[in-house]
Design a protein around this motif. Structure first.
Motif, PDB file in Angstrom:
ATOM      1  N   LYS A 152      24.288  39.722  35.868  1.00 18.26           N
ATOM      2  CA  LYS A 152      24.537  39.901  37.293  1.00 18.26           C
ATOM      3  C   LYS A 152      26.023  40.001  37.624  1.00 18.26           C
ATOM      4  CE  LYS A 152      20.312  37.450  38.537  1.00 18.26           C
ATOM      5  NZ  LYS A 152      19.685  36.399  39.370  1.00 18.26           N
ATOM      6  N   ALA A 153      26.867  40.071  36.612  1.00 19.18           N
ATOM      7  CA  ALA A 153      28.312  40.154  36.832  1.00 19.18           C
ATOM      8  C   ALA A 153      28.912  41.051  35.764  1.00 19.18           C
ATOM      9  CB  ALA A 153      28.943  38.763  36.794  1.00 19.18           C
ATOM     10  N   PRO A 154      30.054  41.665  36.046  1.00 24.84           N
ATOM     11  CA  PRO A 154      30.708  42.482  35.013  1.00 24.84           C
ATOM     12  C   PRO A 154      31.119  41.623  33.829  1.00 24.84           C
ATOM     13  CG  PRO A 154      32.148  42.158  36.906  1.00 24.84           C
ATOM     14  CD  PRO A 154      30.805  41.647  37.312  1.00 24.84           C
ATOM     15  N   THR A 168      34.321  47.154  38.372  1.00 27.12           N
ATOM     16  CA  THR A 168      35.473  47.272  37.480  1.00 27.12           C
ATOM     17  C   THR A 168      36.523  46.230  37.846  1.00 27.12           C
ATOM     18  OG1 THR A 168      36.604  48.882  38.904  1.00 27.12           O
ATOM     19  CG2 THR A 168      35.052  49.744  37.257  1.00 27.12           C
ATOM     20  N   TRP A 169      37.501  46.071  36.961  1.00 23.71           N
ATOM     21  CA  TRP A 169      38.580  45.128  37.213  1.00 23.71           C
ATOM     22  C   TRP A 169      39.381  45.558  38.440  1.00 23.71           C
ATOM     23  CZ3 TRP A 169      40.371  40.718  37.563  1.00 23.71           C
ATOM     24  CH2 TRP A 169      41.718  40.363  37.438  1.00 23.71           C
ATOM     25  N   GLU A 170      39.539  46.846  38.644  1.00 23.39           N
ATOM     26  CA  GLU A 170      40.252  47.334  39.823  1.00 23.39           C
ATOM     27  C   GLU A 170      39.461  47.037  41.099  1.00 23.39           C
ATOM     28  OE1 GLU A 170      39.754  49.020  37.058  1.00 23.39           O
ATOM     29  OE2 GLU A 170      41.827  48.991  36.286  1.00 23.39           O
ATOM     30  N   ASP A 171      38.151  47.163  41.035  1.00 24.15           N
ATOM     31  CA  ASP A 171      37.323  46.832  42.193  1.00 24.15           C
ATOM     32  C   ASP A 171      37.442  45.353  42.553  1.00 24.15           C
ATOM     33  OD1 ASP A 171      36.444  49.448  42.274  1.00 24.15           O
ATOM     34  OD2 ASP A 171      34.630  49.039  41.093  1.00 24.15           O
ATOM     35  N   PHE A 172      37.461  44.505  41.539  1.00 29.04           N
ATOM     36  CA  PHE A 172      37.578  43.072  41.795  1.00 29.04           C
ATOM     37  C   PHE A 172      38.923  42.742  42.449  1.00 29.04           C
ATOM     38  CE2 PHE A 172      38.642  38.699  40.687  1.00 29.04           C
ATOM     39  CZ  PHE A 172      37.469  38.021  40.997  1.00 29.04           C
ATOM     40  N   GLN A 173      39.981  43.400  42.004  1.00 33.69           N
ATOM     41  CA  GLN A 173      41.298  43.151  42.602  1.00 33.69           C
ATOM     42  C   GLN A 173      41.319  43.571  44.066  1.00 33.69           C
ATOM     43  OE1 GLN A 173      44.827  44.015  39.985  1.00 33.69           O
ATOM     44  NE2 GLN A 173      43.285  44.890  38.625  1.00 33.69           N
ATOM     45  N   SER A 174      40.686  44.672  44.377  1.00 38.62           N
ATOM     46  CA  SER A 174      40.634  45.112  45.773  1.00 38.62           C
ATOM     47  C   SER A 174      39.858  44.129  46.633  1.00 38.62           C
ATOM     48  CB  SER A 174      39.988  46.500  45.855  1.00 38.62           C
ATOM     49  OG  SER A 174      40.739  47.452  45.116  1.00 38.62           O
ATOM     50  N   ALA A 175      38.756  43.585  46.094  1.00 45.51           N
ATOM     51  CA  ALA A 175      37.953  42.620  46.848  1.00 45.51           C
ATOM     52  C   ALA A 175      38.668  41.292  47.006  1.00 45.51           C
ATOM     53  CB  ALA A 175      36.605  42.416  46.156  1.00 45.51           C
ATOM     54  N   ALA A 176      39.560  40.953  46.059  1.00 42.21           N
ATOM     55  CA  ALA A 176      40.253  39.662  46.095  1.00 42.21           C
ATOM     56  C   ALA A 176      41.458  39.655  47.032  1.00 42.21           C
ATOM     57  CB  ALA A 176      40.702  39.273  44.683  1.00 42.21           C
ATOM     58  N   ALA A 177      41.919  40.806  47.474  1.00 40.29           N
ATOM     59  CA  ALA A 177      43.117  40.870  48.324  1.00 40.29           C
ATOM     60  C   ALA A 177      42.832  40.261  49.694  1.00 40.29           C
ATOM     61  CB  ALA A 177      43.561  42.334  48.467  1.00 40.29           C
ATOM     62  N   GLY A 178      43.866  39.655  50.271  1.00 41.06           N
ATOM     63  CA  GLY A 178      43.773  39.129  51.627  1.00 41.06           C
ATOM     64  C   GLY A 178      42.918  37.888  51.756  1.00 41.06           C
ATOM     65  N   ARG A 179      43.052  36.941  50.818  1.00 42.40           N
ATOM     66  CA  ARG A 179      42.249  35.725  50.847  1.00 42.40           C
ATOM     67  C   ARG A 179      43.168  34.509  50.690  1.00 42.40           C
ATOM     68  NH1 ARG A 179      37.042  37.721  50.211  1.00 42.40           N
ATOM     69  NH2 ARG A 179      36.302  35.590  50.468  1.00 42.40           N
ATOM     70  N   TRP A 180      42.830  33.433  51.418  1.00 42.85           N
ATOM     71  CA  TRP A 180      43.649  32.230  51.344  1.00 42.85           C
ATOM     72  C   TRP A 180      43.564  31.563  49.970  1.00 42.85           C
ATOM     73  CZ3 TRP A 180      47.548  31.107  54.196  1.00 42.85           C
ATOM     74  CH2 TRP A 180      47.599  31.481  55.549  1.00 42.85           C
ATOM     75  N   GLU A 181      42.407  31.662  49.308  1.00 41.54           N
ATOM     76  CA  GLU A 181      42.293  31.039  47.991  1.00 41.54           C
ATOM     77  C   GLU A 181      43.235  31.683  46.989  1.00 41.54           C
ATOM     78  OE1 GLU A 181      38.407  33.475  48.615  1.00 41.54           O
ATOM     79  OE2 GLU A 181      39.853  32.338  49.792  1.00 41.54           O
TER      80      GLU A 181
END
Length: 420
Positions: free
Chosen positions: A332-334, A215-228
């Motif tokens: 293979k992707a949402p 989900t979009w919320e899952d992607f946001q959680s995975a994206a947190a804490g990254r230099w990019e």
């Protein structure tokens, strides 16, 4: 009649010579032409032709369908680049069809150790100098409300942007949560920046894994804490300065950077964050978004003829192929990420052709290796909407080509343009 060639052999008639078949040299009509009722003529001066200076047209290449070798598919020209659809036979994101691993298609899953953007790099050492440099970058987040205001002002002027407001808002929201976290409460700016720099180097090495049910919320959680993500924040802010008037009240407040200084700072921060990603071998969709917008920002700040935008364009072209964005990843992707990958690829392809044409250099992205369709003509909000709203919007599109039937020219097409 047949006349001898320079090598002493009799010349063939024109129909036999053109068909590359043996001629019996009978005059005035050879046996083959007589049997097939062809117009048999002999060239008066064989092995010679007038010099016209005109290059012959290239023969059209016939493409055979991979599933039906006995049938011939229609040859696609450059106007069909983004609409053609083929069966993908390679694993998107790692190895292509010419890789030596392609011989092991049946056991590919067991042979591969993982995609480069999925595998983690937990053992990568981080020295003190790199942490200090990251702290200097994060200290700039003290003016985070100012950056959000600049970007918000840009969206009030024009909403067209390849990432759109949902992704842009995600970038700023995650940065604000990180900067204002309870762990940093009571710290001054330098202490907070140093603490977060160490934390980012610890968390940024983890893989950004995606799956169809994400989900979009899952992607946001995975994206947190990254230099990019930090680099993308500053790059988007720098791009916004090209839209917001430099005389706007936002830039006239005391203790705030002017538009030009902000854009130059954004290019420097983007470069540093990309270096952090390169040092750990990280490549994912956010890195591709960062590179896409960083090339545009460099062209705005330093000019299209400068070497820096062209160099970053090379990194962008390498990233889209390494990540597999040039291939269809809808299974293979949402949905939202699959559509964003299409827009990223279209924007990168367009940018490559514009910059290569302007500089008179060979393009870096070839359409012959691309296996995607054009993005659906949906607005950014519809792409990230709930499934019910999204499916209703898709149902209103032209079922054949995916364009909207509302006679709107600024719905989805302008959002895929990297310069908008």
């Amino acid at each position: 009649m047949a006349t001898p060639r320079r090598n002493g052999q009799l010349s063939s008639c024109e129909p036999c010579r053109t068909s590359k078949l043996r001629c019996d040299h009978v005059s005035p009509i050879c046996g083959r032409c007589e049997r097939r009722s062809l117009h048999c003529t002999y060239h008066p001066a064989p092995l010679t032709q007038p010099v016209t200076g005109i290059r012959p047209k290239k023969k059209r290449r016939i493409v055979y369908d991979s599933d039906h070798p006995s049938t011939v598919s229609r040859l696609h020209n450059e106007n069909d680049v983004w609409t053609r659809k083929k069966a993908s036979v390679s694993t998107p994101g790692f190895l292509g069809q010419t890789s030596y691993f392609d011989a092991f298609t049946d056991t590919r899953t067991g042979l591969l150790v993982g995609n480069p953007y999925v595998t983690g790099h937990d053992n990568f050492p981080v020295d003190q100098k790199r942490i200090n440099l990251g702290a200097r970058v994060l200290a700039l987040l003290e003016n985070l409300p100012f950056y959000r205001e600049v970007v918000t002002a840009r969206f009030k002027i024009w909403t067209g942007w390849s990432l759109g407001w949902p992704v842009t808002n995600m970038v700023f929201t995650l940065a604000e949560k990180m900067w204002n976290s309870l762990e940093t409460e009571g710290m001054d700016t330098n202490q907070r920046a140093y603490f977060l720099s160490k934390r980012l180097f610890e968390t940024h090495n983890r893989p950004l894994e995606v799956h169809p049910s994400m989900t979009w919320e899952d992607f946001q959680s995975a994206a947190a804490g990254r230099w990019e993500l930090i680099g993308l924040l500053f790059t988007l802010t720098g791009l916004a300065t090209d839209w917001v008037p430099h005389s706007d009240r936002i830039f006239m407040r005391p203790n705030t950077m002017d538009a030009k200084s902000l854009a130059i700072t954004a290019t420097a921060v983007g470069d540093i964050c990309l270096q952090f990603c390169d040092s750990t071998g990280i490549v994912n969709d956010i890195v591709a978004w960062l590179l896409l917008h960083h090339v545009t920002l460099l062209a705005i700040v330093y000019g299209e003829s400068d070497f820096r935008p062209w160099r970053k364009l090379g990194e962008l072209s390498t990233t889209v192929f390494a990540l597999g964005i040039h291939q269809d990843s809808s299974g293979k992707a949402p949905f939202f990420l699959s559509e964003m990958r299409k827009r990223t690829m279209v924007a990168a392809y367009s940018m490559d052709k514009v910059l290569a044409t302007f500089l008179g250099r060979p393009p870096l992205i070839s359409w012959r290796y691309c296996d995607i369709q054009m993005p659906l003509d949906l607005s950014i909000e519809e792409i990230f909407a709930d499934p019910v709203v999204r499916d209703a919007a898709i149902a209103r599109l032209d079922g054949k080509d995916g364009w909207n039937l509302e006679s709107s020219l600024v719905k989805g097409s302008f959002h895929a343009n990297p310069v908008n």
